[in-house]
Design a protein around this motif. Structure first.
Motif, PDB file in Angstrom:
ATOM      1  N   THR A  18      12.378  19.562  75.699  1.00  0.00           N
ATOM      2  CA  THR A  18      11.771  19.677  74.368  1.00  0.00           C
ATOM      3  C   THR A  18      10.299  19.310  74.530  1.00  0.00           C
ATOM      4  O   THR A  18       9.874  18.885  75.613  1.00  0.00           O
ATOM      5  CB  THR A  18      12.426  18.735  73.335  1.00  0.00           C
ATOM      6  OG1 THR A  18      12.135  17.382  73.682  1.00  0.00           O
ATOM      7  CG2 THR A  18      13.927  18.937  73.246  1.00  0.00           C
ATOM      8  N   ASN A  19       9.525  19.434  73.476  1.00  0.00           N
ATOM      9  CA  ASN A  19       8.101  19.067  73.545  1.00  0.00           C
ATOM     10  C   ASN A  19       7.902  17.574  73.778  1.00  0.00           C
ATOM     11  O   ASN A  19       6.844  17.153  74.218  1.00  0.00           O
ATOM     12  CB  ASN A  19       7.380  19.471  72.251  1.00  0.00           C
ATOM     13  CG  ASN A  19       7.222  20.968  72.129  1.00  0.00           C
ATOM     14  OD1 ASN A  19       7.463  21.711  73.075  1.00  0.00           O
ATOM     15  ND2 ASN A  19       6.831  21.419  70.950  1.00  0.00           N
ATOM     16  N   MET A  20       8.918  16.764  73.472  1.00  0.00           N
ATOM     17  CA  MET A  20       8.792  15.314  73.624  1.00  0.00           C
ATOM     18  C   MET A  20       9.328  14.802  74.956  1.00  0.00           C
ATOM     19  O   MET A  20       8.956  13.738  75.409  1.00  0.00           O
ATOM     20  CB  MET A  20       9.532  14.603  72.492  1.00  0.00           C
ATOM     21  CG  MET A  20       8.846  14.718  71.153  1.00  0.00           C
ATOM     22  SD  MET A  20       9.701  13.789  69.891  1.00  0.00           S
ATOM     23  CE  MET A  20       9.509  12.123  70.444  1.00  0.00           C
ATOM     24  N   ASN A  21      10.249  15.555  75.586  1.00  0.00           N
ATOM     25  CA  ASN A  21      10.950  15.029  76.746  1.00  0.00           C
ATOM     26  C   ASN A  21      11.443  16.189  77.610  1.00  0.00           C
ATOM     27  O   ASN A  21      12.165  17.057  77.130  1.00  0.00           O
ATOM     28  CB  ASN A  21      12.118  14.172  76.254  1.00  0.00           C
ATOM     29  CG  ASN A  21      12.803  13.406  77.360  1.00  0.00           C
ATOM     30  OD1 ASN A  21      12.616  13.677  78.537  1.00  0.00           O
ATOM     31  ND2 ASN A  21      13.607  12.447  76.962  1.00  0.00           N
TER      32      ASN A  21
ATOM     33  N   SER B 176      15.606  15.849  77.950  1.00  0.00           N
ATOM     34  CA  SER B 176      16.194  15.248  76.755  1.00  0.00           C
ATOM     35  C   SER B 176      17.713  15.427  76.745  1.00  0.00           C
ATOM     36  O   SER B 176      18.209  16.527  76.922  1.00  0.00           O
ATOM     37  CB  SER B 176      15.590  15.901  75.514  1.00  0.00           C
ATOM     38  OG  SER B 176      16.184  15.385  74.353  1.00  0.00           O
TER      39      SER B 176
ATOM     40  N   GLU C 253      15.922  13.025  66.695  1.00  0.00           N
ATOM     41  CA  GLU C 253      15.136  14.243  66.889  1.00  0.00           C
ATOM     42  C   GLU C 253      14.201  14.459  65.709  1.00  0.00           C
ATOM     43  O   GLU C 253      14.661  14.766  64.610  1.00  0.00           O
ATOM     44  CB  GLU C 253      16.078  15.443  67.010  1.00  0.00           C
ATOM     45  CG  GLU C 253      16.946  15.421  68.237  1.00  0.00           C
ATOM     46  CD  GLU C 253      16.231  15.893  69.483  1.00  0.00           C
ATOM     47  OE1 GLU C 253      15.526  16.910  69.414  1.00  0.00           O
ATOM     48  OE2 GLU C 253      16.372  15.231  70.515  1.00  0.00           O
TER      49      GLU C 253
ATOM     50  N   THR D 183       9.596  17.887  68.365  1.00  0.00           N
ATOM     51  CA  THR D 183      10.281  18.422  69.540  1.00  0.00           C
ATOM     52  C   THR D 183      10.036  19.905  69.716  1.00  0.00           C
ATOM     53  O   THR D 183      10.180  20.428  70.823  1.00  0.00           O
ATOM     54  CB  THR D 183      11.807  18.199  69.452  1.00  0.00           C
ATOM     55  OG1 THR D 183      12.319  18.883  68.315  1.00  0.00           O
ATOM     56  CG2 THR D 183      12.150  16.729  69.406  1.00  0.00           C
TER      57      THR D 183
ATOM     58  N   ALA E  84      11.899  22.194  68.640  1.00  0.00           N
ATOM     59  CA  ALA E  84      13.201  22.794  68.928  1.00  0.00           C
ATOM     60  C   ALA E  84      13.442  24.030  68.076  1.00  0.00           C
ATOM     61  O   ALA E  84      13.090  24.078  66.903  1.00  0.00           O
ATOM     62  CB  ALA E  84      14.304  21.765  68.675  1.00  0.00           C
TER      63      ALA E  84
ATOM     64  N   ARG F  99      18.712  24.455  70.542  1.00  0.00           N
ATOM     65  CA  ARG F  99      18.126  23.100  70.587  1.00  0.00           C
ATOM     66  C   ARG F  99      17.982  22.528  69.182  1.00  0.00           C
ATOM     67  O   ARG F  99      18.186  21.348  68.959  1.00  0.00           O
ATOM     68  CB  ARG F  99      16.756  23.110  71.263  1.00  0.00           C
ATOM     69  CG  ARG F  99      16.730  23.593  72.670  1.00  0.00           C
ATOM     70  CD  ARG F  99      17.423  22.629  73.646  1.00  0.00           C
ATOM     71  NE  ARG F  99      17.702  23.321  74.881  1.00  0.00           N
ATOM     72  CZ  ARG F  99      18.887  23.833  75.201  1.00  0.00           C
ATOM     73  NH1 ARG F  99      19.901  23.727  74.386  1.00  0.00           N
ATOM     74  NH2 ARG F  99      19.083  24.437  76.350  1.00  0.00           N
TER      75      ARG F  99
ATOM     76  N   GLY G  36      19.766  19.176  67.828  1.00  0.00           N
ATOM     77  CA  GLY G  36      18.977  18.111  67.204  1.00  0.00           C
ATOM     78  C   GLY G  36      19.533  17.699  65.858  1.00  0.00           C
ATOM     79  O   GLY G  36      19.579  16.512  65.526  1.00  0.00           O
TER      80      GLY G  36
END
Length: 184
Positions: A14-17, A20, A60, A65, A67, A71, A75
């Motif tokens: 994801t954009n954060m991890n 994930s 989430e 994220t 997503a 995804r 979330g």
């Protein structure tokens, strides 16, 4: 078994991890122990213990994220499980109820699979250890604050674990002891 379960766990970027976890993980070990008395082979005691390890997927923030598609659905499921777990924790750790010494009227364990699986660990006859993983990064400030709030509420849960003993087994042991002392 733990390694096998870990390999079956789905992770995705994801954009954060970059890795994930896309689900919560619950690992339960049940230990059955038979204890034989040193003085008498007739005096056997059975003890059952259960250890439950839980790794919760992080909440989430769907905008953060980025997503989409599958995804996004994952979330939403993760957030739903965490929301229901929060409801259970709040019900068990209600400060007003604890001060008054009253029992909770309804704890919504059945609202999700996660809370139903954790019923014994949270409000049952158990000892519970809650480890909160937080990030020192400024970009994760809101998630860290949310996690610490969750942990603070969980800390307020008051369980009184008791040793479960089979009453029939206890009565048989008491009677055997009484007969032995009467015979001597």
């Amino acid at each position: 078994y733990l390694n096998k379960g870990t390999h079956n766990r789905i992770t995705a970027s994801t954009n954060m991890n970059a890795g994930s976890s896309r689900s919560h993980a619950v690992f339960t070990i049940t230990l059955n122990q038979t204890m034989q008395s040193a003085t008498s082979s007739d005096d056997t005691q059975f003890v059952t213990s259960k250890l439950t390890f839980v790794d919760l997927a992080g909440s989430e923030r769907l905008k953060r994220t980025g997503a989409e598609g599958q995804r996004l659905k994952e979330g939403i499921q993760i957030n739903s499980g965490l929301f229901n777990l929060g409801q259970v924790i709040n019900g068990l750790a209600d400060d007003q109820r604890i001060r008054n010494g009253t029992k909770a009227s309804h704890i919504p364990y059945r609202n999700s699979k996660l809370t139903h699986l954790l019923k014994d660990a949270l409000g049952g006859n158990s000892q519970t250890l809650f480890l909160a993983c937080v990030s020192p990064a400024e970009s994760n400030e809101s998630e860290t604050f949310s996690t610490l709030s969750y942990a603070r509420q969980a800390r307020n849960i008051k369980n009184k674990p008791l040793r479960n003993v089979d009453k029939h087994q206890l009565e048989v042991r008491r009677l055997k002891y009484a007969v032995k002392t009467w015979m001597t």
